[in-house]
Structures are given as C-alpha cells and as structure tokens.
Design an enzyme around this catalytic site. Structure first.
Site, PDB file in Angstrom:
ATOM      1  N   GLY A   1     -38.239  36.626 -23.036  1.00  0.00           N
ATOM      2  CA  GLY A   1     -37.327  35.843 -22.205  1.00  0.00           C
ATOM      3  C   GLY A   1     -37.703  34.392 -21.978  1.00  0.00           C
ATOM      4  O   GLY A   1     -36.848  33.536 -21.820  1.00  0.00           O
TER       5      GLY A   1
ATOM      6  N   GLU B   1     -43.031  32.199 -17.145  1.00  0.00           N
ATOM      7  CA  GLU B   1     -42.082  33.322 -17.077  1.00  0.00           C
ATOM      8  C   GLU B   1     -40.661  32.794 -16.911  1.00  0.00           C
ATOM      9  O   GLU B   1     -40.450  31.781 -16.244  1.00  0.00           O
ATOM     10  CB  GLU B   1     -42.423  34.203 -15.868  1.00  0.00           C
ATOM     11  CG  GLU B   1     -43.201  35.459 -16.212  1.00  0.00           C
ATOM     12  CD  GLU B   1     -42.355  36.518 -16.930  1.00  0.00           C
ATOM     13  OE1 GLU B   1     -41.336  36.189 -17.563  1.00  0.00           O
ATOM     14  OE2 GLU B   1     -42.731  37.700 -16.848  1.00  0.00           O
ATOM     15  N   ASP B   2     -39.701  33.479 -17.479  1.00  0.00           N
ATOM     16  CA  ASP B   2     -38.305  33.111 -17.269  1.00  0.00           C
ATOM     17  C   ASP B   2     -37.890  33.389 -15.824  1.00  0.00           C
ATOM     18  O   ASP B   2     -37.275  32.567 -15.172  1.00  0.00           O
ATOM     19  CB  ASP B   2     -37.379  33.864 -18.249  1.00  0.00           C
ATOM     20  CG  ASP B   2     -37.659  35.363 -18.327  1.00  0.00           C
ATOM     21  OD1 ASP B   2     -38.573  35.869 -17.625  1.00  0.00           O
ATOM     22  OD2 ASP B   2     -36.951  36.048 -19.087  1.00  0.00           O
TER      23      ASP B   2
ATOM     24  N   ASP C   1     -38.751  38.838 -10.636  1.00  0.00           N
ATOM     25  CA  ASP C   1     -37.821  39.728  -9.947  1.00  0.00           C
ATOM     26  C   ASP C   1     -38.630  40.601  -8.983  1.00  0.00           C
ATOM     27  O   ASP C   1     -38.906  40.192  -7.860  1.00  0.00           O
ATOM     28  CB  ASP C   1     -37.080  40.512 -11.034  1.00  0.00           C
ATOM     29  CG  ASP C   1     -35.978  41.398 -10.510  1.00  0.00           C
ATOM     30  OD1 ASP C   1     -35.302  40.993  -9.554  1.00  0.00           O
ATOM     31  OD2 ASP C   1     -35.782  42.496 -11.053  1.00  0.00           O
TER      32      ASP C   1
ATOM     33  N   LYS D   1     -36.411  35.378  -7.677  1.00  0.00           N
ATOM     34  CA  LYS D   1     -35.547  36.107  -6.738  1.00  0.00           C
ATOM     35  C   LYS D   1     -36.405  36.558  -5.555  1.00  0.00           C
ATOM     36  O   LYS D   1     -36.946  37.667  -5.573  1.00  0.00           O
ATOM     37  CB  LYS D   1     -34.942  37.342  -7.412  1.00  0.00           C
ATOM     38  CG  LYS D   1     -34.060  37.066  -8.635  1.00  0.00           C
ATOM     39  CD  LYS D   1     -33.544  38.399  -9.218  1.00  0.00           C
ATOM     40  CE  LYS D   1     -32.739  38.233 -10.485  1.00  0.00           C
ATOM     41  NZ  LYS D   1     -32.466  39.514 -11.168  1.00  0.00           N
TER      42      LYS D   1
ATOM     43  N   PHE E   1     -27.874  39.719 -11.262  1.00  0.00           N
ATOM     44  CA  PHE E   1     -28.259  39.740 -12.669  1.00  0.00           C
ATOM     45  C   PHE E   1     -27.809  38.457 -13.365  1.00  0.00           C
ATOM     46  O   PHE E   1     -26.659  38.044 -13.279  1.00  0.00           O
ATOM     47  CB  PHE E   1     -27.700  40.972 -13.384  1.00  0.00           C
ATOM     48  CG  PHE E   1     -28.265  41.097 -14.769  1.00  0.00           C
ATOM     49  CD1 PHE E   1     -29.555  41.564 -14.955  1.00  0.00           C
ATOM     50  CD2 PHE E   1     -27.527  40.721 -15.880  1.00  0.00           C
ATOM     51  CE1 PHE E   1     -30.116  41.653 -16.230  1.00  0.00           C
ATOM     52  CE2 PHE E   1     -28.065  40.814 -17.161  1.00  0.00           C
ATOM     53  CZ  PHE E   1     -29.360  41.286 -17.334  1.00  0.00           C
TER      54      PHE E   1
ATOM     55  N   ARG F   1     -29.279  35.295 -25.199  1.00  0.00           N
ATOM     56  CA  ARG F   1     -30.430  34.397 -25.023  1.00  0.00           C
ATOM     57  C   ARG F   1     -30.108  32.985 -25.488  1.00  0.00           C
ATOM     58  O   ARG F   1     -30.736  32.022 -25.057  1.00  0.00           O
ATOM     59  CB  ARG F   1     -31.634  34.903 -25.828  1.00  0.00           C
ATOM     60  CG  ARG F   1     -32.195  36.228 -25.368  1.00  0.00           C
ATOM     61  CD  ARG F   1     -33.570  36.450 -25.987  1.00  0.00           C
ATOM     62  NE  ARG F   1     -34.004  37.835 -25.934  1.00  0.00           N
ATOM     63  CZ  ARG F   1     -34.649  38.390 -24.920  1.00  0.00           C
ATOM     64  NH1 ARG F   1     -34.893  37.670 -23.841  1.00  0.00           N
ATOM     65  NH2 ARG F   1     -35.013  39.651 -24.964  1.00  0.00           N
TER      66      ARG F   1
HETATM   67  P1  IMP Z   1     -40.180  41.934 -12.756  1.00  0.00           P
HETATM   68  O1  IMP Z   1     -41.364  42.610 -13.406  1.00  0.00           O
HETATM   69  O2  IMP Z   1     -39.325  42.903 -12.002  1.00  0.00           O
HETATM   70  O3  IMP Z   1     -40.567  40.726 -11.922  1.00  0.00           O
HETATM   71  O4  IMP Z   1     -39.224  41.464 -13.904  1.00  0.00           O
HETATM   72  C1  IMP Z   1     -39.611  40.511 -14.766  1.00  0.00           C
HETATM   73  C2  IMP Z   1     -38.852  40.565 -16.072  1.00  0.00           C
HETATM   74  O5  IMP Z   1     -37.615  41.299 -16.002  1.00  0.00           O
HETATM   75  C3  IMP Z   1     -38.466  39.165 -16.414  1.00  0.00           C
HETATM   76  O6  IMP Z   1     -39.493  38.520 -17.120  1.00  0.00           O
HETATM   77  C4  IMP Z   1     -37.219  39.359 -17.238  1.00  0.00           C
HETATM   78  O7  IMP Z   1     -37.562  39.576 -18.573  1.00  0.00           O
HETATM   79  C5  IMP Z   1     -36.569  40.595 -16.666  1.00  0.00           C
HETATM   80  N1  IMP Z   1     -35.514  40.245 -15.679  1.00  0.00           N
HETATM   81  C6  IMP Z   1     -35.595  40.246 -14.334  1.00  0.00           C
HETATM   82  N2  IMP Z   1     -34.442  39.876 -13.749  1.00  0.00           N
HETATM   83  C7  IMP Z   1     -33.599  39.608 -14.769  1.00  0.00           C
HETATM   84  C8  IMP Z   1     -32.215  39.131 -14.817  1.00  0.00           C
HETATM   85  O8  IMP Z   1     -31.537  38.879 -13.811  1.00  0.00           O
HETATM   86  N3  IMP Z   1     -31.686  38.972 -16.070  1.00  0.00           N
HETATM   87  C9  IMP Z   1     -32.392  39.213 -17.217  1.00  0.00           C
HETATM   88  N4  IMP Z   1     -33.666  39.649 -17.211  1.00  0.00           N
HETATM   89  C10 IMP Z   1     -34.261  39.842 -16.005  1.00  0.00           C
HETATM   90 MG    MG Z   2     -39.544  38.220 -19.135  1.00  0.00          MG
END
Ligand code: IMP
Ligand code: MG
Length: 181
Positions: free
Chosen positions: A48, A103-104, A107, A135, A156, A169
């Site tokens: 991402g 990181e993109d 979450d 977020k 999302f 992407r």
């Molecule tokens: P986390 O481990 O829950 O913090 O999620 C991190 C990863 O989940 C990010 O690096 C993204 O690749 C993916 N992700 C989280 N939220 C979104 C979203 O809203 N759209 C697309 N990918 C997401």
């Molecule tokens: Mg990611």
C-alpha cells in the site's frame, strides 16, 4: 473528479492529489528537521505505501537517506483479518540505525506494532513512523504515528496506493466509500 466503482461499491473523492502533495512535502520537511544527521533508513511497507513512499522519499532531501522495503498483509476485502503476515522480510542490517517506517494508513495499529517489534529485535537505534493517513478512532494497539498526513474518520479509503483486494492503487486521488442514501 468523478465517483468510481469497484466490486459493485461506489467511492467518492475525499482527498485531492494537490492536498496530498502539500502534506507530503510538509512531512518530508519535518523528517529532515528531525533526522538530517541520522542517516535514516526509510522502510516502505508494501504494497500500500509504495506510491506515498516514492513521493515522501523524493521530497525529503537528506543527503544520506536510504530506502528499503518490507511486505506485510493484514487486510482481506474491507476489513483487517487481525493477523499480520510477513510476506517479504528485511535483508538489511539495521543495527544502530534510525528507521522511518513509511505506511499508507494506520487503522487498528496491529501492523505497525508488529513491525516495531521486528525492528527492535534487529537492534534499530530508533524507530519512527510516517503515515499518510491515520484513523485515530480505530487505533487499538500502540502509539499514534510520529508524522501524519491526514487524520481521517474510520471509513474505508482507496486510491494513491490503497486498494480493495488489489484494485484502485493507481488512482491519483484518495476516495472514500460512499454512505448508502
Ligand atoms: P492496521 O494493522 O489495522 O493498522 O492496518 C494497516 C493496514 O491495513 C494498512 O497498511 C493498509 O494496508 C490496510 N488498511 C487499513 N485501512 C484501510 C483502508 O481504509 N483502505 C485500504 N486499506 C486499509
Ligand atoms: Mg499497508
């Protein structure tokens, strides 16, 4: 900018490419201010973050900066599986180095926490985190990123590197899932 449709879902424009460029430049300046003399290693979390990392790295004119890549996967469709898989590991020796995770989006924070653990086990001197999107209301573990582009609600998102099962992407702007009306 138009709405876009993927897998039968409609997404509307959320953050324009011009706004993204402004915040990426600001983040690059903050990183330069803090780490100009640290020989920082930017660590792009695939897939991402690849577009964001390219823009951030290019905007950050630290003479000794380096970039490398790691691959993690936690999302299936529109939600986190709760389990983070390391798909491609780190080949560099990072002992004693300043690592800036790129990181993109943060979450739940699970991916970021796991990554920090991996880097600490490999004896990084300090680990910082730059995230284009954050977020805050979704954060379950760990600390907020050190450098943030945009704080966003727990919706999302796709585009500018972020995907829905591999799609979207290549959109230059960021889009958000449209509420059903
Ligand atoms: P986390 O481990 O829950 O913090 O999620 C991190 C990863 O989940 C990010 O690096 C993204 O690749 C993916 N992700 C989280 N939220 C979104 C979203 O809203 N759209 C697309 N990918 C997401
Ligand atoms: Mg990611």
């Amino acid at each position: 900018m138009e709405e876009v449709t993927y897998q039968g879902l409609t997404f509307e424009p959320f953050i324009r490419r011009e706004q993204i460029a402004v915040e990426v430049r600001r983040m690059a300046q903050e990183i330069k201010r803090d780490h100009e003399n640290d020989k920082p290693l930017f660590l792009c979390v695939l897939n991402g973050a690849f577009i964001f990392a390219a823009d951030l790295f290019r905007a950050c004119d630290i003479h000794d900066a380096e970039v490398t890549f790691i691959r993690f996967k936690s999302y299936e469709g529109m939600s986190s599986t709760g389990e983070v898989k390391e798909i491609m590991g780190l080949s560099e020796d990072i002992t004693g180095r300043t690592v800036i995770i790129v990181e993109d989006i943060i979450d739940s924070g699970v991916t970021a926490q796991q990554l920090r653990r991996v880097l600490e086990e490999k004896h990084a001197r300090q680990v910082k985190m730059a995230a284009l999107l954050f977020k805050p209301d979704s954060l379950k573990v760990g600390t907020p990123p050190d450098y943030v582009g945009f704080k966003i609600p727990p919706k999302f998102i796709l585009g500018y590197g972020l995907d829905l099962d591999g799609l979207a992407r290549n959109l230059p702007d960021v889009y958000v899932l449209k509420e059903k009306s």
